[in-house]
Design a protein around this motif. Structure first.
Motif, PDB file in Angstrom:
ATOM      1  N   GLU A  13       7.918  -8.140   6.579  1.00 50.89           N
ATOM      2  CA  GLU A  13       7.136  -8.272   5.359  1.00 50.89           C
ATOM      3  C   GLU A  13       5.991  -7.271   5.346  1.00 50.89           C
ATOM      4  N   LYS A  14       5.625  -6.838   4.141  1.00 47.01           N
ATOM      5  CA  LYS A  14       4.558  -5.856   3.962  1.00 47.01           C
ATOM      6  C   LYS A  14       3.415  -6.490   3.184  1.00 47.01           C
ATOM      7  N   TYR A  15       2.202  -6.210   3.625  1.00 43.86           N
ATOM      8  CA  TYR A  15       0.991  -6.738   3.005  1.00 43.86           C
ATOM      9  C   TYR A  15       0.623  -5.904   1.791  1.00 43.86           C
ATOM     10  N   SER A  16       0.235  -6.587   0.737  1.00 41.07           N
ATOM     11  CA  SER A  16      -0.284  -5.882  -0.434  1.00 41.07           C
ATOM     12  C   SER A  16      -1.454  -6.676  -0.989  1.00 41.07           C
ATOM     13  N   SER A  17      -2.369  -5.972  -1.615  1.00 38.22           N
ATOM     14  CA  SER A  17      -3.556  -6.597  -2.175  1.00 38.22           C
ATOM     15  C   SER A  17      -3.724  -6.098  -3.603  1.00 38.22           C
ATOM     16  N   SER A  18      -4.043  -7.014  -4.482  1.00 36.49           N
ATOM     17  CA  SER A  18      -4.302  -6.650  -5.873  1.00 36.49           C
ATOM     18  C   SER A  18      -5.418  -7.540  -6.394  1.00 36.49           C
ATOM     19  N   GLN A  19      -5.827  -7.304  -7.622  1.00 34.21           N
ATOM     20  CA  GLN A  19      -6.891  -8.107  -8.216  1.00 34.21           C
ATOM     21  C   GLN A  19      -6.351  -8.862  -9.420  1.00 34.21           C
ATOM     22  N   ASN A  20      -6.812 -10.100  -9.566  1.00 32.04           N
ATOM     23  CA  ASN A  20      -6.412 -10.869 -10.738  1.00 32.04           C
ATOM     24  C   ASN A  20      -7.313 -10.516 -11.914  1.00 32.04           C
ATOM     25  N   ASP A  25      -9.658 -10.668  -5.299  1.00 31.04           N
ATOM     26  CA  ASP A  25      -8.539 -10.090  -4.554  1.00 31.04           C
ATOM     27  C   ASP A  25      -7.446 -11.131  -4.331  1.00 31.04           C
ATOM     28  N   ILE A  26      -6.204 -10.708  -4.541  1.00 28.26           N
ATOM     29  CA  ILE A  26      -5.045 -11.546  -4.274  1.00 28.26           C
ATOM     30  C   ILE A  26      -4.276 -10.895  -3.135  1.00 28.26           C
ATOM     31  N   GLU A  27      -4.162 -11.625  -2.016  1.00 28.51           N
ATOM     32  CA  GLU A  27      -3.428 -11.116  -0.866  1.00 28.51           C
ATOM     33  C   GLU A  27      -2.010 -11.643  -0.936  1.00 28.51           C
ATOM     34  N   PRO A  75       0.963   5.398  12.568  1.00 26.57           N
ATOM     35  CA  PRO A  75      -0.292   4.780  13.018  1.00 26.57           C
ATOM     36  C   PRO A  75      -0.848   3.826  11.958  1.00 26.57           C
ATOM     37  N   GLY A  76      -1.299   2.665  12.388  1.00 26.79           N
ATOM     38  CA  GLY A  76      -1.872   1.674  11.494  1.00 26.79           C
ATOM     39  C   GLY A  76      -0.860   0.770  10.811  1.00 26.79           C
ATOM     40  N   ALA A  77       0.411   0.995  11.031  1.00 28.31           N
ATOM     41  CA  ALA A  77       1.446   0.192  10.373  1.00 28.31           C
ATOM     42  C   ALA A  77       1.430  -1.258  10.848  1.00 28.31           C
ATOM     43  N   SER A  78       0.972  -1.493  12.059  1.00 30.07           N
ATOM     44  CA  SER A  78       0.974  -2.862  12.575  1.00 30.07           C
ATOM     45  C   SER A  78       0.013  -3.764  11.797  1.00 30.07           C
ATOM     46  N   LYS A  79      -0.911  -3.182  11.054  1.00 28.22           N
ATOM     47  CA  LYS A  79      -1.848  -3.974  10.267  1.00 28.22           C
ATOM     48  C   LYS A  79      -1.281  -4.398   8.922  1.00 28.22           C
ATOM     49  N   ILE A  80      -0.272  -3.697   8.424  1.00 20.02           N
ATOM     50  CA  ILE A  80       0.256  -4.018   7.095  1.00 20.02           C
ATOM     51  C   ILE A  80       1.671  -4.593   7.124  1.00 20.02           C
ATOM     52  N   PHE A  81       2.238  -4.753   8.318  1.00 19.24           N
ATOM     53  CA  PHE A  81       3.572  -5.340   8.440  1.00 19.24           C
ATOM     54  C   PHE A  81       3.514  -6.551   9.364  1.00 19.24           C
ATOM     55  N   ARG A  82       4.395  -7.501   9.124  1.00 20.42           N
ATOM     56  CA  ARG A  82       4.579  -8.644  10.015  1.00 20.42           C
ATOM     57  C   ARG A  82       6.056  -9.033   9.978  1.00 20.42           C
ATOM     58  N   ILE A  83       6.453  -9.897  10.894  1.00 22.45           N
ATOM     59  CA  ILE A  83       7.860 -10.300  11.007  1.00 22.45           C
ATOM     60  C   ILE A  83       7.967 -11.798  10.772  1.00 22.45           C
ATOM     61  N   LYS A  84       8.969 -12.183  10.000  1.00 19.07           N
ATOM     62  CA  LYS A  84       9.302 -13.592   9.807  1.00 19.07           C
ATOM     63  C   LYS A  84      10.625 -13.831  10.521  1.00 19.07           C
TER      64      LYS A  84
END
Length: 113
Positions: A13-20, A25-27, A75-84
């Motif tokens: 899964e990839k992290y994304s952030s947006s605004q309502n 901020d909506i994570e 580099p830095g990808a570990s902060k925006i990806f996770r595993i389910k």
């Protein structure tokens, strides 16, 4: 990297952030890639800190190298990806392209408590 029997299904899964509409901020975590992997428990460690018992489970997922997985090596990808995996979420600690052969990638991850 051990012998690879890719028998376990994981979702990256990839992290994304947006605004309502109110500016808050909506994570959100969205499915980035679904693939087969091997699963190996690396360490299970329990320790006592400040009168609280903590546990640390490090696991390794081995997946085939492809363009989607190549993004995890940046580099830095570990902060925006996770595993389910089996309804558990794992934070990525380290990603290694075994001997830079572009065949298999080892993803070391820690269970997200």
């Amino acid at each position: 990297m051990a012998q690879c029997r890719l028998t376990e299904r994981i979702i990256i899964e990839k992290y994304s952030s947006s605004q309502n509409e109110n500016g808050f901020d909506i994570e959100d975590w969205t499915e980035y890639y679904k693939c087969w992997s091997s699963y190996k428990q690396v360490t299970g460690r329990e320790y006592i800190s400040a009168k609280a018992t903590n546990s640390e489970n490090i696991v390794t997922f081995t997946v085939r190298y492809c363009n989607k997985i190549k993004e995890l090596l940046k580099p830095g990808a570990s902060k925006i990806f996770r595993i389910k995996y089996k309804d558990e979420y794992f934070d990525i600690e380290n990603v290694l392209d075994f001997e830079n052969l572009h065949k298999f990638v080892d993803i070391k991850a820690k269970i997200n408590c």
